[in-house]
Design a protein around this motif. Structure first.
Motif, PDB file in Angstrom:
ATOM      1  N   GLY A 121       0.834  -1.188   0.000  1.00  0.00           N
ATOM      2  CA  GLY A 121       0.000   0.000   0.000  1.00  0.00           C
ATOM      3  C   GLY A 121       0.872   1.243   0.000  1.00  0.00           C
ATOM      4  O   GLY A 121       1.605   1.497   0.965  1.00  0.00           O
ATOM      5  N   ARG A 122       0.837   1.998  -1.097  1.00  0.00           N
ATOM      6  CA  ARG A 122       1.633   3.217  -1.186  1.00  0.00           C
ATOM      7  C   ARG A 122       0.846   4.383  -0.591  1.00  0.00           C
ATOM      8  O   ARG A 122      -0.328   4.582  -0.896  1.00  0.00           O
ATOM      9  N   ILE A 123       1.481   5.153   0.280  1.00  0.00           N
ATOM     10  CA  ILE A 123       0.824   6.270   0.947  1.00  0.00           C
ATOM     11  C   ILE A 123       0.699   7.438  -0.023  1.00  0.00           C
ATOM     12  O   ILE A 123       1.698   7.924  -0.561  1.00  0.00           O
ATOM     13  N   THR A 124      -0.544   7.887  -0.253  1.00  0.00           N
ATOM     14  CA  THR A 124      -0.791   9.007  -1.161  1.00  0.00           C
ATOM     15  C   THR A 124      -1.180  10.272  -0.407  1.00  0.00           C
ATOM     16  O   THR A 124      -1.228  11.346  -1.005  1.00  0.00           O
ATOM     17  N   ILE A 143       2.924   1.114   3.400  1.00  0.00           N
ATOM     18  CA  ILE A 143       2.453   0.277   4.494  1.00  0.00           C
ATOM     19  C   ILE A 143       2.694  -1.154   4.031  1.00  0.00           C
ATOM     20  O   ILE A 143       2.042  -1.643   3.098  1.00  0.00           O
ATOM     21  N   THR A 144       3.631  -1.843   4.675  1.00  0.00           N
ATOM     22  CA  THR A 144       4.004  -3.186   4.215  1.00  0.00           C
ATOM     23  C   THR A 144       3.286  -4.293   4.975  1.00  0.00           C
ATOM     24  O   THR A 144       3.160  -5.405   4.471  1.00  0.00           O
ATOM     25  N   SER A 145       2.805  -3.973   6.186  1.00  0.00           N
ATOM     26  CA  SER A 145       2.064  -4.978   6.948  1.00  0.00           C
ATOM     27  C   SER A 145       1.143  -4.282   7.944  1.00  0.00           C
ATOM     28  O   SER A 145       1.396  -3.150   8.371  1.00  0.00           O
ATOM     29  N   ILE A 146       0.057  -4.968   8.279  1.00  0.00           N
ATOM     30  CA  ILE A 146      -0.898  -4.483   9.277  1.00  0.00           C
ATOM     31  C   ILE A 146      -1.198  -5.619  10.237  1.00  0.00           C
ATOM     32  O   ILE A 146      -1.695  -6.675   9.816  1.00  0.00           O
ATOM     33  N   ASP A 147      -0.829  -5.420  11.492  1.00  0.00           N
ATOM     34  CA  ASP A 147      -1.033  -6.452  12.521  1.00  0.00           C
ATOM     35  C   ASP A 147      -0.439  -7.789  12.100  1.00  0.00           C
ATOM     36  O   ASP A 147      -1.052  -8.855  12.264  1.00  0.00           O
TER      37      ASP A 147
END
Length: 432
Positions: A121-124, A143-147
């Motif tokens: 997920g690229r931060i825009t 964002i490469t990982s979430i939890d």
């Protein structure tokens, strides 16, 4: 000479009147009954089938049934079964989040994302006052990982959904900065404001306004942007509607009223073909050349906004053909458990009665986005498409430009009469 009516005659008249009344009542009741019975039978059949499935599953299923989840799935399935591609079922949590978004108030970490070619997920966008800003996250980072779950296997919507949540709850974020350094943060979710409008003066004489969506906060922000840019001496405007999926139709019509001269700005057409005028602008307007930036994700009320600026202000549209979503959805109907449903109730038409449903708005100046341009979209200094739009607007306003910054042979297009309208041939469109 007055004639007296006998008692027997009066009784006879009364009986006839009662008979006629009874007959009319029976005829009307029969008609209502005949209309109702098929509906009753259909409902009985639907409930019977659902009951039959439920009885069998509960008697034989090895696992445990979560009734709340089951009820939500029934809601999703029903709206899907209507055949309305724009019908939506929101569970209670989703509906609450949607209301927060419409009010510009979201609970989460404070970033917006695009699905990158890398899979992450690229931060825009990083929103002011958000937890992400406090952790120095940057536009262009990932964002490469979430939890603990890699974002490579997630859709953009799934990532956004996992980042949001109840205020005060924590989420563990894997983050890679634009310079490729990596970090892991434990971030507490909280509310933050998401602006629906961003604006600046570009290249000295052109006002640039980005409209991210139309919500309950947009009108005040848009009005302030238009007034401020004119006070700064703007001789033309660029309005950026790229990736604007619409939102509140009333908000779009109110913003449109600030720009266009007197006249109808939208109609709703029901399934019987009956039209109702939704809005009419007043005589005040903005007398500046306008260039409107659109792309394939520009939809619904944003498409109407662009179409009306072209019809009423002779604005030029630049970018890609729009999505073509010109249906009007109902206000969310809230259910007793906090869930809600939305369905299509009409087709949207421009003030002149045109619809672009299913085809989208064709642009006057076609410019395809460059790969990876989402990272800087909205950045006046680095987004090349904004530079091209500003050049086009300056040419339309008569402001000298050093070198036309247009691609795909569009220099000639920029030189044309700024009021020239494109042909309507091949165009149609839609709304939400």
């Amino acid at each position: 000479m007055n004639k007296k009516i006998t008692v027997s005659t009066a009784i006879t008249i009364a009986i006839i009147a009662m008979t006629v009344t009874f007959s009319v009542t029976m005829i009307m009741a029969r008609q209502i009954f005949e209309r109702t019975i098929p509906s009753v039978k259909e409902k009985e059949s639907m409930y019977s089938k659902l009951s039959e499935i439920d009885k069998y599953v509960r008697a034989n299923y090895y696992g445990d049934i979560q009734d709340n989840t089951l009820n939500d799935m029934i809601g999703y399935g029903y709206m899907l079964g209507t055949g309305d591609k724009n019908a939506v079922y929101y569970n209670a949590r989703q509906f609450s989040e949607m209301l927060d978004i419409q009010n510009g108030n979201i609970m989460g970490i404070g970033v917006d994302l695009a699905k990158d070619s890398s899979g992450y997920g690229r931060i825009t966008a990083v929103y002011e006052g958000s937890p992400a800003q406090e952790f120095n996250m940057e536009v262009g980072g990932f964002i490469t990982s979430i939890d603990g779950a890699e974002t490579k296997g997630m859709t953009r919507d799934a990532m956004v959904s996992k980042l949001r949540g109840e205020g005060g709850t924590n989420t563990i974020i894997g983050y890679m900065a634009p310079d490729s350094t990596t970090s892991e943060y434990t971030i507490s979710r909280r509310s933050y404001l998401v602006p629906s409008v961003n604006y600046t003066m570009a290249d000295g004489s052109c006002g640039y306004i980005r409209l991210f969506r139309f919500d309950s906060t947009t009108l005040n922000q848009f009005s302030r942007a238009v007034n401020d840019l004119q006070e700064q001496g703007a001789k033309s405007l660029v309005i950026d509607l790229r990736d604007n999926g619409g939102g509140l139709l009333r908000s779009a019509l109110d913003c449109l009223d600030l720009l266009v001269p007197r006249g109808p700005t939208a109609y709703a057409e029901d399934k019987e073909g009956k039209r109702e005028m939704l809005a009419e602008s007043d005589s005040s307007s903005v007398e500046l050349p306008i260039v409107v930036m659109v792309n394939r994700n520009t939809a619904s009320s944003a498409e109407l906004f662009a179409a009306q600026l072209r019809e009423m202000n002779k604005a030029q549209l630049m970018g890609e053909k729009t999505m073509g979503k010109w249906s009007i959805q109902s206000e969310p109907h809230r259910m007793s458990d906090g869930s809600a449903v939305v369905l299509t109730v009409a087709r949207m038409l421009t003030g002149s009665g045109k619809s672009y449903d299913g085809t989208g708005l064709a642009v006057d100046v076609e410019v395809a986005p460059k790969p990876g341009s989402e990272a800087t979209e909205g950045d006046v200094k680095n987004d090349s498409m904004i530079g091209q739009a500003v050049t086009l607007a300056k040419v339309a306003s008569g402001v000298p430009v050093d070198t036309p910054n247009l691609e795909n042979g569009d220099e000639a297009q920029a030189e044309q009469d700024p009021g020239q309208q494109p042909s309507d041939e091949g165009e149609t469109g839609e709304e939400e």
